[in-house]
Design an enzyme around this catalytic site. Structure first.
Site, short mmCIF file in Angstrom:
data_model
loop_
_atom_site.label_atom_id
_atom_site.label_comp_id
_atom_site.label_asym_id
_atom_site.label_seq_id
_atom_site.Cartn_x
_atom_site.Cartn_y
_atom_site.Cartn_z
N GLU A 47 -2.33 0.63 1.83
CA GLU A 47 -3.54 0.81 1.03
C GLU A 47 -3.47 1.97 0.06
OE1 GLU A 47 -6.40 1.41 4.17
OE2 GLU A 47 -5.96 3.54 4.32
N ASN A 48 -2.64 2.96 0.34
CA ASN A 48 -2.57 4.14 -0.52
C ASN A 48 -1.68 3.92 -1.74
OD1 ASN A 48 -0.64 4.14 1.65
ND2 ASN A 48 0.05 6.14 0.97
#
Lengths: 212, 254
Positions: A47-48
């Protein structure tokens, strides 16, 4: 005999399909990349802002800036791409991530998931979980079958604040593999030496045997 | 006169930040965190700040230091994690905390930078995010002083979506790998994360860069975030990077 964390992760790895884009949550799911069968090629999303996540905590010197969602150092792989959080969540929310694997405090027999807050005790926050459970086409939960107090985590209804309703498709615990289809919970495979009745004692959700 | 956004003094680069201002800070954990600018913010001393960031740091480090030094009135974040300082102050009424799903946080910032005042998102449908009631601030006795408000919703294609509003912070502190005097920025690996959307959203954006490059040395294709979004550029010494970065076998382009 209950399955180990490694075994649970290996079973989750075997759920993955060739060519899928897969998001891995923190904790146990990060064991999965090492356990994907060599016949499969899967792209792991973090997600980052990364597609093409390799092994967590690679041996030897590592790049402090290159981390996964659990903030552990990871390696990249051939084909890796990096992008910002806006684009990362456009991928998630826009339905481009095929499968999400994450942990839970509770899963209900209809597939509701609670994994972000225990009121009055534990508020870690939400992170990307609420986005992931709605955006991913398939959600796999990996978790212990009972909590530290010995209470069931596979429940008839979530008592903890919900992350998403009706979102879970597969649950893999240390005692069995379950499928949720059309809001019904099915036992696919108990762990060796574990009977359906053994499971009923530690499960407050109602489950049916799988009928093929 | 040429365009030169470069400032070599981090404290000077933060001039204008006042008590009560909202400051968005890039980073996902320590990756991409503008540590020099956060240190300078601590030195500068403004209080009652509203900090917006994905995380609040580990106890004793980064943004957690701002909380420890009583500079933060309100924190908007997606994940507090194991931080005991923030958790304790939140539960004892010393810190207001707004939990926002990570994707919603990213999109609210992007929208803020893009002139989109509000948008609809599915995230949080059927949860306390939609219905409200999540404690934002407690009293010193542990009662709830302020709760999150319910979201307005609208139906599209038979499904319910939540109305979310843009975030436009007064200031944005970001970290980049390379930058130039026009404010063009280039990021490394997963240190990119929230930095671009914060740079877009903030009214005044200050970027710390590990390498300051001459304008002529970069191709336009190497720019990840155009300088139009950036107001001040502060070159800093390399920090937080391992001595021997591991190259992938395919040679990931940096």
């Amino acid at each position: 005999m209950t399955w180990t964390r490694q075994k649970i992760a290996a079973k989750a790895a075997r759920e993955l399909r060739n060519g899928e884009t897969v998001n891995l949550g923190i904790g146990l799911p990060t064991l999965i990349p090492d356990l994907v069968p060599p016949s499969l090629e899967v792209v792991f999303h973090s997600e980052n802002g990364m597609l093409g996540v390799g092994n967590a905590s690679p041996d030897g010197p590592h790049d402090d800036q290159l981390i996964n969602a659990g903030k552990q150092p990871v390696s990249s792989v051939p084909g890796t791409s990096f992008f910002d959080s806006g684009l990362s969540f456009a991928m998630i929310r826009g339905g481009h991530v095929d499968t999400a694997v994450l942990g839970a405090f509770q899963v209900s027999q209809q597939g509701d998931l609670a994994n972000w807050m225990v009121p009055g005790k534990l508020v870690r926050g939400i992170g990307g979980a609420m986005d992931l459970v709605l955006g991913a086409k398939r959600v796999i939960v990996t978790m212990e079958h009972v909590d530290p107090a010995g209470d069931p985590k596979l429940v008839d209804a979530c008592t903890l604040p919900v992350t998403g309703h009706g979102v879970v498709d597969v649950v893999i615990t240390d005692r069995g593999v379950f499928d949720i289809v059309d809001s019904r919970l099915y036992l696919r495979e108990p762990a060796p030496g574990v009977s359906a009745d053994d499971l009923r004692e530690v499960t407050s959700a109602r489950f049916l045997p799988t009928t093929d | 006169m040429s365009i030169d956004k470069t400032l070599h003094d981090a404290r000077a680069a933060l001039s204008g930040i006042q008590d009560g201002d909202s400051v968005a800070v890039g980073g996902f954990g320590a990756s991409g965190l503008p540590t020099t600018l956060v240190e300078a913010l601590l030195d500068l001393g403004p209080r009652d700040l509203h900090i917006i960031s994905n995380n609040c740091g580990a106890d004793g480090f980064g943004l957690s230091r701002l909380i420890e030094e009583n500079r933060v009135a309100k924190f908007t974040l997606s994940y507090l994690g194991q931080n005991q300082t923030a958790a304790r102050r939140y539960l004892s009424g010393d810190l207001e905390v707004e939990f926002v799903p990570q994707g919603t946080l990213a999109e609210r910032l992007r929208a803020g930078g893009a002139g989109v005042p509000a948008f609809y998102s599915p995230t949080g449908r059927g949860t306390m995010i939609e219905f409200g009631g999540l404690p934002r601030r407690y009293t010193s006795d542990g009662d709830v002083a302020l709760e999150s408000r319910p979201r307005r919703t609208e139906t599209f294609n038979g499904e319910r979506f939540l109305l979310e509003e843009a975030i436009v912070p007064d200031f944005g502190l970001v970290h980049a790998h390379r930058g130039d005097r026009w404010g063009n920025l280039r990021f490394r690996v997963t240190a990119r994360n929230f930095n671009p959307v914060i740079a877009m959203a903030a009214r005044t954006t200050i970027a710390e860069v590990q390498e300051l490059l001459p304008l002529s040395s970069t191709s336009g294709d190497d720019v990840h975030l155009p300088g139009v979004f950036v107001d001040r550029v502060v070159p800093v010494a390399d920090e937080g990077e391992a001595v021997d970065p591991v190259p992938s076998s395919a040679g990931v382009r940096t």
